[in-house]
Design an enzyme around this catalytic site. Structure first.
Site, PDB file in Angstrom:
ATOM      1  N   GLY A 219       0.828  -1.194   0.000  1.00  0.00           N
ATOM      2  CA  GLY A 219       0.000   0.000   0.000  1.00  0.00           C
ATOM      3  C   GLY A 219       0.863   1.244   0.000  1.00  0.00           C
ATOM      4  N   PRO A 220       0.251   2.412  -0.022  1.00  0.00           N
ATOM      5  CG  PRO A 220      -1.330   4.096   0.221  1.00  0.00           C
ATOM      6  CD  PRO A 220      -1.207   2.639  -0.050  1.00  0.00           C
ATOM      7  N   PRO A 221       2.783   4.792   1.164  1.00  0.00           N
ATOM      8  CG  PRO A 221       4.667   5.893   0.364  1.00  0.00           C
ATOM      9  CD  PRO A 221       3.268   5.541  -0.011  1.00  0.00           C
ATOM     10  N   GLY A 222       3.146   5.405   4.696  1.00  0.00           N
ATOM     11  CA  GLY A 222       2.558   6.085   5.841  1.00  0.00           C
ATOM     12  C   GLY A 222       1.228   5.564   6.304  1.00  0.00           C
ATOM     13  CB  VAL A 223      -1.209   3.170   5.072  1.00  0.00           C
ATOM     14  CG1 VAL A 223      -1.515   4.178   3.996  1.00  0.00           C
ATOM     15  CG2 VAL A 223      -0.375   2.012   4.535  1.00  0.00           C
ATOM     16  N   GLY A 224       0.854   2.567   7.886  1.00  0.00           N
ATOM     17  CA  GLY A 224       1.026   1.736   9.073  1.00  0.00           C
ATOM     18  C   GLY A 224       1.376   0.294   8.795  1.00  0.00           C
ATOM     19  CE  LYS A 225       3.580  -0.377   3.166  1.00  0.00           C
ATOM     20  NZ  LYS A 225       3.298   1.064   3.219  1.00  0.00           N
ATOM     21  CB  THR A 226       6.708  -0.691   9.271  1.00  0.00           C
ATOM     22  OG1 THR A 226       7.109  -0.663   7.900  1.00  0.00           O
ATOM     23  CG2 THR A 226       7.857  -1.171  10.129  1.00  0.00           C
TER      24      THR A 226
ATOM     25  CE  LYS B 145      -9.081   5.511 -10.741  1.00  0.00           C
ATOM     26  NZ  LYS B 145      -9.253   4.690 -11.961  1.00  0.00           N
TER      27      LYS B 145
ATOM     28  CB  SER C 214      -8.694   4.365 -15.495  1.00  0.00           C
ATOM     29  OG  SER C 214      -7.845   5.411 -15.073  1.00  0.00           O
TER      30      SER C 214
END
EC number: 3.4.21.53
Length: 961
Positions: free
Chosen positions: A524-531, A900, A857
């Site tokens: 996912g995008p950076p900063g979403v809490g994956k780590t 979107k 798209s």
């Protein structure tokens, strides 16, 4: 004396018969056997100073020769002056020479300390430049000369019995060259020295010189080159016999001139010879001040000698030189300065000083500095020596203690202790048999190796790693769903897909009664809490946590370790993880797996295939350990921003879980629950000192932080609270309340101000939806007539054209061409009389040209914009669409539906058009996202045309009626 070494040296020093005849007469008419190599070879007479002045390296020989000189003069024998009559008288009858010598009585008693005769005035001297330390009178210095011209000149001077030179100090201590190109490079006050000994070292000449007096440079002299020696020999061989008078006249007229003194300017190039004058010191009286300075210098010298014995030899040399130095202030000042290691300019000041009291004072100052330095060196030396003694004593006591303990049986040998330590580690572990066999084999080999061999250390390190692996040791896992869910909810907001997958993993483990390792990948995008969610999962499962990043990694050895044959070899990250966590079932986070590199040391992504394969990692083989290790119980979690750069075989081994970005409502909840309390604690504030309302956080999210993650929002919140803390500490305010009105005072001007470019879309303009790294955004497509269409069928080309701008990628350009072709065909079916798209030259542009855009798209949006321009009718207001269109008009699915949809709602859109196959993605969204939106799912573009142009549909229905 005839057979002694001194006579041989004297014979060699006398380079002409005029000087050798008195020596021969004094020696009884016999040439020393060892001196026959010194027979004359056409050498010319020398009118320089007496010969014994040449032999400073043999004072006894010089003294003996001087005694012969004086005895010969008293007896009336042949003189050394070179007179012809006297020479003959001394040579014709050797007995008379001896008798004359004896008749005068014995010569004076000559010792090794007899002073040498040095000319009082010697104006023309070769110039020798030295660095760091000048030569003081009555001191000896070793000088090395590399300049070939200067070396040849010095040899010539010594050959002519003029072994004198001027030694001058260079102004630049870093200039190591002995070539002087300008007199400004050196100090003009130097020392007149006598060359005592010369040693030819091939590329340089080493000399021992002794200083005698101070001299000052008047000007530079030019050196005339000497004729080659071979030509002189040929001339001497061809000379006919001549009388005495002719020989005298010829000797007087053909004496070589070595120095040319001209009144003009100094010649350019190297400075080899200079004209000097003696420097006389000022007259002085031995006053009380002089006596006090002299006494203090003597006392300081004695103190220095007591501290540093290295100075004793130099001082004794001065004391035995024939004068009482302590009674002579002139010599005492020179000796005091020469004994110090002061800076070169300080020593030069002493050398140039002609006022004796001032010279004594300067020398005393330098001696005092040297004395303090000697005291410091002695103190440091004592401290170092004391430490060495203590260390040595401690070592001896330890060795004695070891021997005593060994004799008493209280301590085992080092090898036995090491083996016992390793076996003690393995007692509580369940070690596989194949690993235990390797351990026993290595321990047996260790017992045969010497303790100091390199192989001993390699084997010991290998056993240390092998016994540090937690064989059969696991941590007690938490299989309580409620507790795990509470932990996950406590640490993170949202991320429902991730939480559900972890709870499913716990449920399966609870039913099976055992846990197995899994390989998950959060993208996912950076900063979403994956780590950060990985650490929470480890806490929820009660597992040990280990993280390492593979971003930019290019070496396979980082994962699988080095071979033991390499120096400094060590295992890879996975084995290090097991040693650190001390369990076989940790949670391992492999961060940034999409940014892994590839280098000449191998491809790390291929090494991860074995690690992340559930069928293979039960027997993972590290290059260093070289024994199988079970990783089947390890829970691997990988993180990535995009999946396109992950190799397909590696992606196939992982369970991919999408961690999408947050919407504004989720960001607000995260900020209120987590970010603001954490930032307050970080800045030392509480709610009573700083307040951030929900309106402020909403404005921050809307105008400053539109990215998918919350990392930038965290930075902005910390920025606001830091400025609040500054205002409180500086006394500007006791309580800071941040409001939407004063928010710009804390974070500056808004970054995002305009939600949409068109409030009312004109004909030819349609709003599309796009996905970006910061989330979703609206994307307008503009079309316009580039030039008037050709209405005359007889003139020009009736076929139109399409120009595309806006920094579009290749995929989007292809999509535009497909949309243009389909729009022409669709318009011909809808209104065959409308030839606008066939004959017109149209320009299509996507605004914000500095931003690269790509993807398929926008196909539906481009078709709608072209039809709107052709029909000259605007589309329905507050309408946005996304979807790929095929050449026949079929609408294909796209990605990023959540982002979107969020972007459309943020822009005030009330109606959106989505592909029918994206219906499942839309219904997975939260209710607060889809609330208030009119959504149409379409399969063919005809459905979009009816939605975008309701008037056209109404007219068509009216015609049908």
């Amino acid at each position: 004396m005839a057979g002694g070494t001194g006579c041989v040296r004297l014979w060699g020093a006398a380079r002409c018969w005029t000087l050798r005849r008195p020596l021969l007469a004094a020696a009884g008419g016999r040439v020393p056997t060892a001196a026959r190599a010194w027979l004359p070879r056409g050498r010319r007479a020398c009118d320089a100073s007496p010969p014994w002045a040449l032999w400073g390296q043999s004072p006894a020989a010089a003294g003996h020769w001087r005694g012969l000189w004086e005895a010969n003069n008293r007896s009336g024998g042949g003189a050394f002056s070179g007179g012809e009559d006297a020479s003959e008288g001394g040579a014709e009858d050797g007995a008379s020479g001896v008798g004359g010598s004896a008749g005068g009585g014995e010569g004076p008693v000559i010792t090794a300390l007899t002073p040498m005769m040095i000319p009082d005035v010697f104006p023309h001297l070769p110039l020798i430049a030295v660095t760091r330390n000048p030569v003081f009178p009555r001191f000896i210095k070793i000088v090395e000369v590399k300049n070939k011209k200067l070396v040849e000149l010095l040899r010539r001077k010594v050959h002519l019995a003029q072994p004198y030179a001027g030694v001058f100090l260079k102004k630049d201590d870093n200039n190591e060259s002995d070539v002087v190109e300008n007199l400004d490079e050196i100090y003009h006050t130097g020392t007149f020295v006598q060359i005592h000994e010369m040693q030819d070292l091939g590329d340089k000449l080493r000399m021992i010189v002794m200083g005698h007096r101070r001299v000052h440079i008047n000007r530079q002299l030019e050196v005339e080159p000497e004729e080659p020696e071979g030509e002189n020999k040929q001339k001497l061989r061809k000379k006919p016999k001549r009388g005495k008078k002719e020989a005298e006249e010829d000797g007087a007229t053909k004496r070589p001139l070595e120095v040319v003194v001209g009144p003009g300017p100094s010649p350019a190039g190297e400075v080899l010879m200079v004209e000097v004058e003696n420097v006389a010191h000022e007259d002085f009286q031995v006053t009380e001040e002089v006596k006090a300075l002299t006494a203090e210098i003597v006392k300081t010298i004695r103190d220095i000698i007591a501290l540093n014995p290295l100075y004793r030899e130099s001082v004794l040399q001065m004391m035995q030189a024939g004068h009482r130095v302590v009674d002579n202030p002139i010599y005492l000042s020179d000796m005091g300065a020469a004994l110090t290691g002061a800076e070169s300019h300080e020593l030069q000041e002493v050398l140039e000083e002609t006022n004796i009291p001032k010279r004594l004072y300067k020398a005393l100052s330098l001696l005092k500095k040297e004395f303090e330095l000697s005291k410091l060196q002695q103190r440091l030396g004592r401290e170092v020596e004391e430490k060495i003694k203590q260390t040595h004593r401690k070592y001896l006591l330890q060795e004695q203690l070891k021997i005593i303990k060994k004799e008493l049986g209280l301590e085992k040998d080092d090898k036995d202790a090491i083996e016992e330590k390793f076996r003690e580690r393995l007692k509580e572990l369940v070690v596989p048999k194949h690993v235990m066999d390797v351990v026993d084999e290595e321990l047996s080999k260790l017992g045969l190796l010497d303790n100091h061999s390199s192989e001993f250390n390699v084997t010991r390190n290998y056993l240390d790693w092998l016994t540090s692996i937690p064989w059969g040791k696991h941590s007690d896992e938490n299989l309580d769903l409620a507790r795990a869910q509470a932990v996950l909810e406590e640490d993170h907001y949202g991320m429902e897909d991730v939480k559900k997958r972890i709870l499913e993993f716990i449920a399966v483990s609870q039913l099976r009664g055992s846990t197995q390792g899994k390989i998950l990948c959060f993208y996912g995008p950076p900063g979403v809490g994956k780590t950060s969610i990985a650490r929470s999962i480890a806490r929820a499962l009660n597992r040990e946590y280990f993280r390492f990043s593979v971003g930019g990694m290019t070496d396979v050895a980082e994962i699988k370790g080095h071979r033991r044959t390499y120096v400094g070899a060590m295992p890879g990250k996975i084995i290090q993880c097991l040693k650190k966590t001390k369990t076989e079932n940790p949670l391992v986070l492999i961060d940034e797996v999409d940014k892994i590199g590839r280098g000449y040391q191998g491809d790390p992504s291929s090494a991860l295939l074995e690690l992340l394969d559930p069928e293979q990692n039960a027997n993972f083989l590290d290059h260093y350990l070289d024994v199988p290790v079970d990783l089947s119980k390890v829970l691997f979690i990988c993180t990535a921003n995009i999946t396109e750069t992950i190799p397909e075989p590696l992606r196939d081994r992982m369970e991919m879980i999408n961690v999408s970005g947050y919407v504004a409502q989720e960001k607000l909840a995260i900020a209120e629950r987590y970010l603001v309390p954490q930032a307050r604690a970080l800045c030392g504030l509480d709610e009573s000192k700083a307040k951030l309302s929900s309106d402020v956080l909403t404005l921050l999210i809307k105008q400053y932080c539109r990215e998918s993650g919350v990392r930038n929002l965290q930075k902005q919140v910390e920025k606001v609270l830091r400025k609040s803390a500054y205002k409180i500490v500086s006394g500007e305010a006791e309580f800071v309340e941040v409001t939407p009105e004063n928010l710009q005072d804390f974070v500056g001007k808004p970054v995002f101000t305009v939600e949409r470019m068109y409030d009312v879309t004109p004909p030819g303009v349609v709003m599309g939806l796009a996905w970006t790294a910061m989330g979703g955004s609206t994307l307008f497509v503009e079309t316009s007539l580039r030039r008037p269409r050709d209405r005359d069928s007889d003139k020009g080309d009736k076929d139109g054209s399409l120009e595309v701008t806006g920094q579009l990628g290749e995929v989007m350009k292809e999509s535009a061409r497909i949309a243009y072709t389909f729009a022409r065909a669709f318009l011909m079916q809808h209104d065959s009389a409308n030839k606008f798209l066939v004959t017109s030259h149209i320009h299509l542009h996507v605004p914000e040209g500095a931003t690269p855009k790509d993807g398929p798209s926008a196909g539906c949006t481009i078709v709608t914009a072209l039809l709107s321009l052709a029909l000259d009718r605007p589309v329905r207001q507050n309408l946005a669409m996304t979807g790929e269109v095929s050449l026949t008009g079929k609408v294909l699915p796209v990605g990023g539906i959540k982002e979107k949809t969020i972007a459309a709602k943020r822009a005030g859109v009330t109606c959106i058009v989505l592909p029918a196959e994206n219906k499942k993605d839309f219904y997975d969204l939260a209710a607060f996202i889809t609330e208030g939106l009119e959504v149409h799912f379409v399969e063919h573009y005809r459905e979009i045309f009816d939605i975008a142009f309701p008037e056209e549909r109404a007219e068509a229905l009216a015609v049908e009626r």
